[in-house]
Design an enzyme around this catalytic site. Structure first.
Site, mmCIF file in Angstrom:
data_model
loop_
_atom_site.group_PDB
_atom_site.id
_atom_site.type_symbol
_atom_site.label_atom_id
_atom_site.label_comp_id
_atom_site.label_asym_id
_atom_site.label_seq_id
_atom_site.Cartn_x
_atom_site.Cartn_y
_atom_site.Cartn_z
ATOM 1 N N GLN A 104 0.836 -1.197 0.000
ATOM 2 C CA GLN A 104 0.000 0.000 0.000
ATOM 3 C C GLN A 104 0.871 1.248 0.000
ATOM 4 O O GLN A 104 0.357 2.356 -0.037
ATOM 5 C CB GLN A 104 -0.884 0.004 1.251
ATOM 6 C CG GLN A 104 -1.856 -1.162 1.292
ATOM 7 C CD GLN A 104 -2.671 -1.176 2.571
ATOM 8 O OE1 GLN A 104 -2.159 -1.438 3.650
ATOM 9 N NE2 GLN A 104 -3.938 -0.885 2.458
ATOM 10 N N HIS A 122 -1.355 1.491 -4.406
ATOM 11 C CA HIS A 122 -1.654 2.930 -4.372
ATOM 12 C C HIS A 122 -0.696 3.745 -5.228
ATOM 13 O O HIS A 122 -0.605 4.952 -5.070
ATOM 14 C CB HIS A 122 -1.668 3.416 -2.916
ATOM 15 C CG HIS A 122 -2.752 2.801 -2.094
ATOM 16 N ND1 HIS A 122 -2.737 2.766 -0.714
ATOM 17 C CD2 HIS A 122 -3.906 2.176 -2.459
ATOM 18 C CE1 HIS A 122 -3.840 2.147 -0.281
ATOM 19 N NE2 HIS A 122 -4.541 1.774 -1.313
#
Ligand code: ZN
Length: 243
Positions: A104, A122
């Site tokens: 992430q 992300h």
């Protein structure tokens, strides 16, 4: 045997390519990158908006100048170096044990440590594209453009804004990245989830694809997946991977 030793044994016993690592902000804290969501009071003193608002697509469009001030101030840490967790995971990939890292984080530290198979859910601060002509810029060029602009908004020579390839709130994830992450998790025998409380979309959802034998969670605080885990370790990620 302590829980940390148990996990290290599982990693050593893991069949070739059988391990997948799923990491969050806690993987990079030892590299000096703070989780921008969890620093609390600091932001209310410096910024007029909460961080979740500032890293949203609508804020980026409505207040690009404030967005980039926050972005370059809080989300870029160029002097950050991979820590012992990043290095161990790169080593485990080179040894054929770890087939993928799903992260992430947007800092690129896994690649800097040598990992090749990395799914960045992300995005990454290291990729940036002009919103009109698509020209690519690296993070150093972005900083130059930011410093050169009166309003702090990095602009391409064509005049359009250059946007970091980072997934903002209100934006969808990249389908190819998500598909790759799902495939990796679905094929894993050992899944290590570390440094994430699994509250940020779509982390918890991805775990449902795991069909392997051993799920280990390493996080300083409890997570929503603890009840499904075979092992829960409340420790720093770097400490666990220091072997
Ligand atoms: Zn352009």
């Amino acid at each position: 045997m302590t829980d940390i030793e148990t996990l290290r044994t599982w990693i050593r016993e893991c069949p070739k390519g059988g391990m997948v690592f799923f990491g969050g902000a806690g993987v990079s804290t030892e590299s000096g990158i703070p989780d921008f969501r969890s620093t609390g009071g600091l932001y209310s003193q410096t910024y007029a908006y909460p961080p979740e608002t500032m890293v949203s697509r609508s804020f980026f469009e409505a207040h690009p100048s404030e967005f980039f001030d926050f972005y370059f101030d809080r989300m870029i840490a160029l002097d950050a170096k991979p820590n012992r967790a990043h290095r161990k995971l790169a080593e485990l990939e080179a040894a054929g044990v770890c087939s993928a890292v799903v992260t992430q984080n947007i800092d690129g530290l896994h690649q800097m440590a040598g990992s090749k198979s990395v799914f960045e859910l992300h995005g990454s601060v290291h990729r940036n594209f002009c919103m009109k002509c698509g020209r690519a810029f690296d993070v150093h060029q972005m900083i130059e453009l930011h410093e050169r602009a009166d309003d702090g908004v990095p602009r391409c020579s064509c005049g359009a804004t250059v946007k970091p390839d980072v997934v903002l709130y209100e934006e969808p994830l990249d389908d190819h990245v998500v598909e790759g992450a799902i495939r990796a998790i679905a094929n894993a025998r050992l899944l290590v989830v570390a440094g994430t409380s699994l509250v940020v979309y779509p982390a918890a959802g991805l775990l449902q694809y795991f069909q392997g034998d051993r799920l280990a969670i390493v996080n300083l605080s409890p997570t929503s997946a603890d009840k499904h885990a075979d092992l829960c370790i409340a420790a720093k990620v770097g400490e666990v991977f220091d072997f």
